[in-house]
Design a protein around this motif. Structure first.
Motif, PDB file in Angstrom:
ATOM      1  N   LYS A  67      26.661 -69.419  12.227  1.00 47.24           N
ATOM      2  CA  LYS A  67      27.151 -69.296  10.851  1.00 47.24           C
ATOM      3  C   LYS A  67      26.526 -68.026  10.301  1.00 47.24           C
ATOM      4  O   LYS A  67      25.296 -67.918  10.231  1.00 47.24           O
ATOM      5  CB  LYS A  67      26.748 -70.503  10.002  1.00 47.24           C
ATOM      6  CG  LYS A  67      27.212 -70.370   8.538  1.00 47.24           C
ATOM      7  CD  LYS A  67      26.922 -71.611   7.746  1.00 47.24           C
ATOM      8  CE  LYS A  67      27.310 -71.426   6.271  1.00 47.24           C
ATOM      9  NZ  LYS A  67      28.743 -71.086   6.092  1.00 47.24           N
ATOM     10  N   VAL A  68      27.349 -67.059   9.926  1.00 43.94           N
ATOM     11  CA  VAL A  68      26.843 -65.771   9.458  1.00 43.94           C
ATOM     12  C   VAL A  68      27.486 -65.380   8.130  1.00 43.94           C
ATOM     13  O   VAL A  68      28.547 -65.889   7.765  1.00 43.94           O
ATOM     14  CB  VAL A  68      27.106 -64.651  10.493  1.00 43.94           C
ATOM     15  CG1 VAL A  68      26.360 -64.937  11.785  1.00 43.94           C
ATOM     16  CG2 VAL A  68      28.597 -64.502  10.774  1.00 43.94           C
ATOM     17  N   GLY A  69      26.840 -64.461   7.418  1.00 41.97           N
ATOM     18  CA  GLY A  69      27.375 -63.990   6.145  1.00 41.97           C
ATOM     19  C   GLY A  69      26.483 -62.934   5.532  1.00 41.97           C
ATOM     20  O   GLY A  69      25.448 -62.578   6.103  1.00 41.97           O
ATOM     21  N   GLY A  70      26.863 -62.453   4.374  1.00 40.45           N
ATOM     22  CA  GLY A  70      26.105 -61.411   3.692  1.00 40.45           C
ATOM     23  C   GLY A  70      25.029 -61.965   2.782  1.00 40.45           C
ATOM     24  O   GLY A  70      24.715 -63.157   2.821  1.00 40.45           O
ATOM     25  N   ILE A  71      24.462 -61.103   1.924  1.00 44.31           N
ATOM     26  CA  ILE A  71      23.347 -61.492   1.049  1.00 44.31           C
ATOM     27  C   ILE A  71      23.729 -62.654   0.138  1.00 44.31           C
ATOM     28  O   ILE A  71      22.992 -63.630   0.018  1.00 44.31           O
ATOM     29  CB  ILE A  71      22.876 -60.291   0.187  1.00 44.31           C
ATOM     30  CG1 ILE A  71      22.185 -59.246   1.063  1.00 44.31           C
ATOM     31  CG2 ILE A  71      21.907 -60.751  -0.892  1.00 44.31           C
ATOM     32  CD1 ILE A  71      21.698 -58.028   0.284  1.00 44.31           C
ATOM     33  N   TYR A  72      24.889 -62.558  -0.513  1.00 45.83           N
ATOM     34  CA  TYR A  72      25.306 -63.596  -1.460  1.00 45.83           C
ATOM     35  C   TYR A  72      25.367 -64.958  -0.788  1.00 45.83           C
ATOM     36  O   TYR A  72      24.815 -65.952  -1.284  1.00 45.83           O
ATOM     37  CB  TYR A  72      26.680 -63.249  -2.049  1.00 45.83           C
ATOM     38  CG  TYR A  72      27.253 -64.330  -2.945  1.00 45.83           C
ATOM     39  CD1 TYR A  72      26.941 -64.361  -4.305  1.00 45.83           C
ATOM     40  CD2 TYR A  72      28.080 -65.323  -2.435  1.00 45.83           C
ATOM     41  CE1 TYR A  72      27.445 -65.355  -5.126  1.00 45.83           C
ATOM     42  CE2 TYR A  72      28.586 -66.333  -3.250  1.00 45.83           C
ATOM     43  CZ  TYR A  72      28.274 -66.339  -4.590  1.00 45.83           C
ATOM     44  OH  TYR A  72      28.768 -67.328  -5.403  1.00 45.83           O
ATOM     45  N   SER A  73      26.034 -65.022   0.353  1.00 50.67           N
ATOM     46  CA  SER A  73      26.201 -66.280   1.065  1.00 50.67           C
ATOM     47  C   SER A  73      24.871 -66.809   1.590  1.00 50.67           C
ATOM     48  O   SER A  73      24.557 -68.000   1.443  1.00 50.67           O
ATOM     49  CB  SER A  73      27.182 -66.074   2.227  1.00 50.67           C
ATOM     50  OG  SER A  73      27.414 -67.282   2.907  1.00 50.67           O
ATOM     51  N   ASN A  74      24.063 -65.946   2.189  1.00 54.27           N
ATOM     52  CA  ASN A  74      22.771 -66.371   2.737  1.00 54.27           C
ATOM     53  C   ASN A  74      21.831 -66.893   1.646  1.00 54.27           C
ATOM     54  O   ASN A  74      21.077 -67.838   1.870  1.00 54.27           O
ATOM     55  CB  ASN A  74      22.093 -65.204   3.457  1.00 54.27           C
ATOM     56  CG  ASN A  74      22.427 -65.148   4.933  1.00 54.27           C
ATOM     57  OD1 ASN A  74      21.820 -65.852   5.740  1.00 54.27           O
ATOM     58  ND2 ASN A  74      23.407 -64.341   5.292  1.00 54.27           N
ATOM     59  N   LYS A  75      21.885 -66.265   0.496  1.00 58.76           N
ATOM     60  CA  LYS A  75      20.993 -66.639  -0.603  1.00 58.76           C
ATOM     61  C   LYS A  75      21.395 -67.953  -1.258  1.00 58.76           C
ATOM     62  O   LYS A  75      20.532 -68.736  -1.683  1.00 58.76           O
ATOM     63  CB  LYS A  75      20.984 -65.518  -1.654  1.00 58.76           C
ATOM     64  CG  LYS A  75      19.993 -65.747  -2.784  1.00 58.76           C
ATOM     65  CD  LYS A  75      20.045 -64.597  -3.783  1.00 58.76           C
ATOM     66  CE  LYS A  75      19.085 -64.853  -4.939  1.00 58.76           C
ATOM     67  NZ  LYS A  75      19.154 -63.766  -5.964  1.00 58.76           N
ATOM     68  N   ASN A  76      22.694 -68.232  -1.334  1.00 61.95           N
ATOM     69  CA  ASN A  76      23.181 -69.388  -2.075  1.00 61.95           C
ATOM     70  C   ASN A  76      23.501 -70.623  -1.237  1.00 61.95           C
ATOM     71  O   ASN A  76      23.696 -71.708  -1.782  1.00 61.95           O
ATOM     72  CB  ASN A  76      24.428 -68.994  -2.878  1.00 61.95           C
ATOM     73  CG  ASN A  76      24.095 -68.049  -4.015  1.00 61.95           C
ATOM     74  OD1 ASN A  76      23.580 -68.465  -5.051  1.00 61.95           O
ATOM     75  ND2 ASN A  76      24.361 -66.770  -3.824  1.00 61.95           N
ATOM     76  N   TYR A  81      23.045 -72.677   6.264  1.00 62.07           N
ATOM     77  CA  TYR A  81      22.684 -71.684   7.285  1.00 62.07           C
ATOM     78  C   TYR A  81      21.636 -72.203   8.254  1.00 62.07           C
ATOM     79  O   TYR A  81      21.770 -72.042   9.467  1.00 62.07           O
ATOM     80  CB  TYR A  81      22.208 -70.385   6.615  1.00 62.07           C
ATOM     81  CG  TYR A  81      23.360 -69.477   6.264  1.00 62.07           C
ATOM     82  CD1 TYR A  81      23.813 -68.517   7.158  1.00 62.07           C
ATOM     83  CD2 TYR A  81      24.030 -69.598   5.048  1.00 62.07           C
ATOM     84  CE1 TYR A  81      24.891 -67.694   6.850  1.00 62.07           C
ATOM     85  CE2 TYR A  81      25.102 -68.787   4.726  1.00 62.07           C
ATOM     86  CZ  TYR A  81      25.529 -67.834   5.639  1.00 62.07           C
ATOM     87  OH  TYR A  81      26.610 -67.036   5.340  1.00 62.07           O
ATOM     88  N   ILE A  82      20.589 -72.809   7.727  1.00 61.54           N
ATOM     89  CA  ILE A  82      19.528 -73.257   8.628  1.00 61.54           C
ATOM     90  C   ILE A  82      19.973 -74.472   9.439  1.00 61.54           C
ATOM     91  O   ILE A  82      19.700 -74.567  10.641  1.00 61.54           O
ATOM     92  CB  ILE A  82      18.213 -73.545   7.860  1.00 61.54           C
ATOM     93  CG1 ILE A  82      17.056 -73.668   8.862  1.00 61.54           C
ATOM     94  CG2 ILE A  82      18.321 -74.768   6.960  1.00 61.54           C
ATOM     95  CD1 ILE A  82      15.682 -73.595   8.218  1.00 61.54           C
ATOM     96  N   ALA A 139      17.124 -66.591   9.266  1.00 61.39           N
ATOM     97  CA  ALA A 139      16.138 -65.962  10.144  1.00 61.39           C
ATOM     98  C   ALA A 139      15.270 -66.997  10.853  1.00 61.39           C
ATOM     99  O   ALA A 139      14.998 -66.878  12.055  1.00 61.39           O
ATOM    100  CB  ALA A 139      15.262 -65.006   9.337  1.00 61.39           C
ATOM    101  N   VAL A 140      14.831 -68.015  10.121  1.00 60.31           N
ATOM    102  CA  VAL A 140      13.995 -69.066  10.714  1.00 60.31           C
ATOM    103  C   VAL A 140      14.747 -69.782  11.838  1.00 60.31           C
ATOM    104  O   VAL A 140      14.179 -70.089  12.895  1.00 60.31           O
ATOM    105  CB  VAL A 140      13.531 -70.070   9.639  1.00 60.31           C
ATOM    106  CG1 VAL A 140      12.967 -71.336  10.277  1.00 60.31           C
ATOM    107  CG2 VAL A 140      12.484 -69.427   8.736  1.00 60.31           C
ATOM    108  N   ALA A 141      16.043 -70.032  11.621  1.00 59.89           N
ATOM    109  CA  ALA A 141      16.849 -70.670  12.662  1.00 59.89           C
ATOM    110  C   ALA A 141      16.897 -69.796  13.913  1.00 59.89           C
ATOM    111  O   ALA A 141      16.727 -70.283  15.042  1.00 59.89           O
ATOM    112  CB  ALA A 141      18.260 -70.939  12.142  1.00 59.89           C
TER     113      ALA A 141
END
Length: 312
Positions: A67-76, A81-82, A139-141
């Protein structure tokens, strides 16, 4: 030994990286490639993944699914994601081992390295500092996936390699404005300016942070190269070794797509991310791999593929 008859499973074959790996394998003469659509194999389901790999018994596995995405998606959407990335990679790595697969490449991201890491970033800098908060869950994942591969190598003598690419772009990228990475989002915005004959563009941050990008065909070339390469290292950086400011990318893309210079506005209320991030690729070069495509040719190639995709 992997040869042209070897059965190769590519997880995530419809994505940016997975599709490039499939193209590169076909181009080089590997024809025994297996993959499954999402609706036929849920990679977050451990039972399904285990049954699939036990039945297929591939000689080599590429893990490009994530599962990947940009700053907005990763932050929210950190929980998504994890959770999803841990499920996907754990199922694939463990089930590969159970199915007798001893050769595998796990693909991660340069965001695994500390936020304030020394530059350029060497593989040994992993876990030496605090992560960038906007994408720390992802990143942790990925770090867990690296440590899982290393642990299987150590305990069970597997040959699981982890390739960590710089920011990647190219055909089959995600061009959603809120969920994409910087470069595809910029290509989309520039294209809209072109077709609507506009003169301004608004970007997040201040434009001064520096980023490294690699065309996905170069990354796919590295994947096939290291598929056949015996290494003493399980973690290897893949990039160009060159980085530029966001402002430089914006001006370069506008010149290529629009054939003119436009006015760029920066929304400083939005996050910049880390100040600089460029990979040290000396280890990959030591093994005999290096990137082939330069930035401008890569952008032209990507924009042409983007035009084909929007016509579909």
């Amino acid at each position: 030994m992997i040869n042209f008859k070897s059965k190769i499973y590519v997880a995530g074959h419809r994505g940016l990286v997975g599709s490039a790996i499939v193209r590169k394998l076909n181009e080089k003469g590997y024809k025994n490639i297996v993959f499954r659509e999402k609706n036929k194999l849920d990679l977050t389901d451990q039972v399904q993944v285990a049954k699939f790999l036990k039945k297929q018994k591939p000689d080599f596995v590429f893990i490009a699914a994530a599962k990947v995405g940009g700053i907005y998606s990763n932050k929210n959407f950190k929980a998504d994601y994890i959770t999803q990335n841990l499920q996907i990679q754990t199922n694939l790595i463990y089930s590969s081992y159970l199915a007798g697969v001893r050769n595998l490449i796990f693909l991660g991201s340069s965001c695994i390295y500390p936020r304030n890491s020394k530059q350029p970033i060497k593989e040994k800098y992993l876990l030496t500092g605090k992560l960038e908060e906007t994408n720390d869950a992802y990143a942790v994942a990925k770090i867990a996936g690296i440590k899982m591969c290393e642990s299987f190598n150590e305990q069970y003598k597997c040959n699981y390699k982890c390739l960590m690419p710089a920011n990647t772009f190219g055909p089959n990228d995600n061009y959603d404005e809120k969920n994409s990475h910087f470069l595809p989002a910029l290509i989309l915005k520039s294209h809209r300016i072109k077709i609507n004959n506009l003169r301004n563009i608004t970007l997040w941050g201040n434009g001064k942070v520096k980023r490294e990008f690699i065309h996905v065909d170069d990354l796919a070339e590295a994947c096939v190269f290291f598929m056949k390469k015996k290494t003493d290292h399980s973690l290897i950086n893949i990039g160009t070794g060159k980085d530029y400011t966001i402002d430089y990318y914006a001006n370069t893309i506008s010149k290529i797509i629009l054939k003119k210079k436009i006015k760029i506005h920066y929304d400083r209320s939005k996050p910049n991310g880390v100040k600089r991030k460029v990979l040290d690729i000396s280890l990959a070069k030591k093994y005999g791999w290096k990137p082939k495509l330069n930035l401008k040719k890569s952008i032209i190639k990507t924009y042409n593929s983007f035009l084909k995709e929007i016509k579909k």
